[in-house]
Write an enzyme that holds these catalytic residues in place. Sequence first.
Site, short mmCIF file in Angstrom:
data_model
loop_
_atom_site.label_atom_id
_atom_site.label_comp_id
_atom_site.label_asym_id
_atom_site.label_seq_id
_atom_site.Cartn_x
_atom_site.Cartn_y
_atom_site.Cartn_z
N ARG A 83 0.84 -1.20 0.00
CA ARG A 83 0.00 0.00 0.00
C ARG A 83 0.88 1.25 0.00
O ARG A 83 0.57 2.25 -0.65
CB ARG A 83 -0.95 -0.02 1.21
CG ARG A 83 -1.98 1.11 1.14
CD ARG A 83 -3.07 0.95 2.17
NE ARG A 83 -2.56 1.05 3.52
CZ ARG A 83 -3.25 0.76 4.61
NH1 ARG A 83 -4.50 0.33 4.51
NH2 ARG A 83 -2.71 0.88 5.81
N LYS A 186 -2.52 6.46 1.48
CA LYS A 186 -2.32 6.91 2.86
C LYS A 186 -1.33 8.07 2.89
O LYS A 186 -0.13 7.87 3.16
CB LYS A 186 -1.85 5.72 3.71
CG LYS A 186 -2.19 5.85 5.18
CD LYS A 186 -2.11 4.51 5.87
CE LYS A 186 -2.17 4.62 7.37
NZ LYS A 186 -3.39 5.19 7.92
N GLU A 222 -16.15 6.30 5.11
CA GLU A 222 -15.37 5.73 6.21
C GLU A 222 -15.25 6.72 7.35
O GLU A 222 -15.66 7.88 7.25
CB GLU A 222 -13.98 5.31 5.73
CG GLU A 222 -13.12 6.43 5.22
CD GLU A 222 -11.72 5.96 4.83
OE1 GLU A 222 -11.21 5.01 5.45
OE2 GLU A 222 -11.14 6.55 3.92
#
Length: 342
Positions: A83, A186, A222
């Site tokens: 990721r 992220k 989220e």
Amino acid sequence: MTKEVNIDWSNLSFSYMKTDLRYISKWKDGKWDDGQLVEDNKLSISEASTALHYGQQCFEGLKAYRTKENKIQLFRPDENAKRMQRSCDTLLMPKFPVERFVDACKQVVKANEAYVPPYGTGATLYLRPFMIGVGDNVGVKPAPEYIFCLFCVPVGPYFKGGMTPVNFIISENFDRAAPYGTGGVKVGGNYAASLVAHKNAVDKGFADCIYLDPKTHTKIEEVGAANFFGITHDNKFITPISDSILPSITKYSLLHIAKEYLNMETIEGDVYIDEIDQFKEAGACGTAAVITPIGGIQHKDKLHVFYSETEVGPITKKLYDTLYGIQFGDVKAPEGWIFEVE
Ligand code: PLP
Ligand code: COI
């Protein structure tokens, strides 16, 4: 002999504490150096670093767990490494190799073994890898140099109370990410964008806010630092699908656990805010949040309560016990999920 540290393991919160050693590797002239463990927790960087001005930085979060047999293990660190590579691609940063990422995690855990909380305390060692663009540069362009760093801190629950339900509020005035923006990776900018909405939620007595999709504001995306899942009245595990939410490693693990361990039907799909009464239970999931049961969600002037504002629902509890059991080595993990630190 491992050194002794004086920490009240069972009462740890999610906050910073300096541990002994962190890993640092520097990228210059097209390559990463060999990397090393260092004592100093301060970085010295150019005032003209892109990380400081243009948000060219990304990070990860994962944990080390001490098992009943006193072994130490990591949960799916290769997924965090991959990721991070996707975050790097998005911000035109050089990728840190997956094997080196996992090796750096192991080195940092080993070097700070005394800070890995004892089995049974519920606490864990949180690892925070990050990468920043550094060097002298003032135009809006990728940095000439980069630093990959990985430090660790022993932590307790992210949301106060751990497995006690908390209430969230739908963010009405702020999105954390744009439809074709960086929500799916992220990067620090997403979190900077979430600070006001988080503060507004906390000021009103909620644990955090839940974001709706930035395009139509009709679907749950989220929580500020965790994904969302709900359990329908007919026992389906449903979690939102969207390009602007972070692909949570915990969420994908729970999709697998719900299906393969608990025999539930699982769906990644649209979760309309107007249809939340389809859920009898709901939760927030993530590395830091683990599974945090959602008592209720405030939307406009209505608080929708799921199972209970004070007690965790039975399916959320089963999901938690299975995930927690796998992470701490008490439940057999799927092939490739656990990496032992030797
Ligand atoms: N969503 C956001 C915005 C997060 O910051 C996190 C934490 O990493 C998550 C979801 C959960 O992701 P993971 O399960 O990979 O920790
Ligand atoms: C995590 O769960 O690892 C996170 O990154 C959440 C938060 C502390 C930013």
